[in-house]
Write a protein that holds these residues in place. Structure first.
Motif, short mmCIF file in Angstrom:
data_model
loop_
_atom_site.label_atom_id
_atom_site.label_comp_id
_atom_site.label_asym_id
_atom_site.label_seq_id
_atom_site.Cartn_x
_atom_site.Cartn_y
_atom_site.Cartn_z
N ASN A 40 0.82 -1.20 0.00
CA ASN A 40 0.00 0.00 0.00
C ASN A 40 0.87 1.26 0.00
N ALA A 41 1.64 1.42 -1.10
CA ALA A 41 2.48 2.62 -1.28
C ALA A 41 3.51 2.80 -0.16
N ASP A 64 -2.34 2.12 -4.67
CA ASP A 64 -2.14 3.56 -4.52
C ASP A 64 -2.39 4.08 -3.11
N ASN A 65 -2.95 3.23 -2.24
CA ASN A 65 -3.18 3.59 -0.84
C ASN A 65 -4.15 4.76 -0.69
N LYS A 66 -4.95 5.03 -1.73
CA LYS A 66 -5.86 6.18 -1.69
C LYS A 66 -6.80 6.11 -0.50
N HIS A 67 -7.31 4.91 -0.23
CA HIS A 67 -8.22 4.74 0.91
C HIS A 67 -7.60 3.85 1.98
N GLN A 68 -6.28 3.77 1.97
CA GLN A 68 -5.49 3.11 2.99
C GLN A 68 -5.94 1.66 3.23
N THR A 71 -8.36 0.28 0.75
CA THR A 71 -7.75 0.01 -0.55
C THR A 71 -7.15 -1.39 -0.56
N GLU A 75 -8.20 -4.43 -3.07
CA GLU A 75 -7.20 -4.87 -4.04
C GLU A 75 -6.83 -6.34 -3.84
N GLU A 176 -15.40 2.58 0.94
CA GLU A 176 -14.29 3.52 1.07
C GLU A 176 -14.59 4.69 1.99
#
Length: 264
Positions: A40-41, A64-68, A71, A75, A176
């Protein structure tokens, strides 16, 4: 495709990811299977180091870790090649025989999501499923049922669990709006039970848990408590409206003043 995907969610797991993978590889893994890391990034190189070290890890997925945490959950199921998916946070250590026990329990039953018993590093029960308090959020159960190898719970812990890709497609993605984490487990449990899924705790499978390893690095305790409180309000608002929403919010505030919520 029939088989097992073991998906490990990693974020800055320099100290914990490799011990987690070592504990997976010490288990009896069913065939066919694959192990993937959802990174996660991370910026500490922990995902790359583990991928290079372990030939058994077939995939390193960079998210991309957008929603940690949310996410990573989504994924894991989107990238799994096999139908059965065992999701694990990187701060877990699987105790001997727990993986095969968990898989066996899951595979002999229909429409289930199964979690192990989570313990502290010292061996005390941290989470054996969660009980739903009336306002609509969960509190960790620390007592095992008396009879049988497993028992039903109202809420399963997303720290580690096994579920099918088919179930993920039917129930839908983890929401999310609960990013970075907390209450996504309660929300998903409500949705799953509404569709007829049983949520089980396998008493004979156990994992040691470092407890919010990634969160404690990124956020202060005060911030974590704030996420927890905000997401409980979001949960009530999502599942209730009108007078019920007002009553449940009020009950939540009252319970917070009398019961210390558990943040695992």
């Amino acid at each position: 495709m029939e088989g097992l995907t073991v998906s490990v969610l990693n974020y800055h797991g320099k100290e914990v990811l490799q011990p987690c993978i070592d504990s997976i590889l010490s288990q009896e893994l069913p065939k066919p299977h694959e192990i993937q890391i959802i990174d996660n990034a991370s910026t500490d190189g922990s995902g790359e180091e583990a991928f290079e070290k372990y030939r058994e890890v077939k995939y390193l997925i960079r998210a991309d870790n957008k929603h940690q945490f949310i996410t990573g959950l989504n994924e894991s199921f989107k990238n799994a090649h096999f139908e059965d998916v065992l999701f694990l946070s990187n701060d877990l250590i699987l105790e001997k025989g727990s993986l095969s026990t968990l898989v066996d329990t899951y595979r002999r039953l229909d429409k289930v999501i199964v979690q192990p018993v989570f313990k502290t590093l010292e061996g005390n029960i941290q989470n054996a499923g969660m009980d739903m308090l009336w306002p609509g959020y969960g509190v960790s159960n620390k007592i095992l049922g008396e009879f049988g190898p497993f028992f039903e719970t109202e809420v399963f812990a997303t720290t580690g669990f096994i579920m099918s890709k088919e179930a993920f497609q039917e129930i839908g993605e983890f929401d999310e709006r609960f990013a970075p984490a907390f209450m996504e487990d309660v929300d998903y449990s409500i949705r799953a039970r509404n569709l007829g899924y049983r949520l089980l705790v396998d008493k004979e499978a156990s994992m040691r848990h470092y407890t919010s390893h990634s969160f404690s690095k990124r956020y202060s305790h005060r911030q974590i408590e704030s996420f927890y409180h905000q997401n409980r309000i979001k949960l009530i608002d999502k599942h209730h409206s009108g007078l019920q929403r007002i009553i449940r919010r009020t009950a939540m505030s009252f319970l917070d003043s009398t019961v210390k919520p558990s943040i695992d």
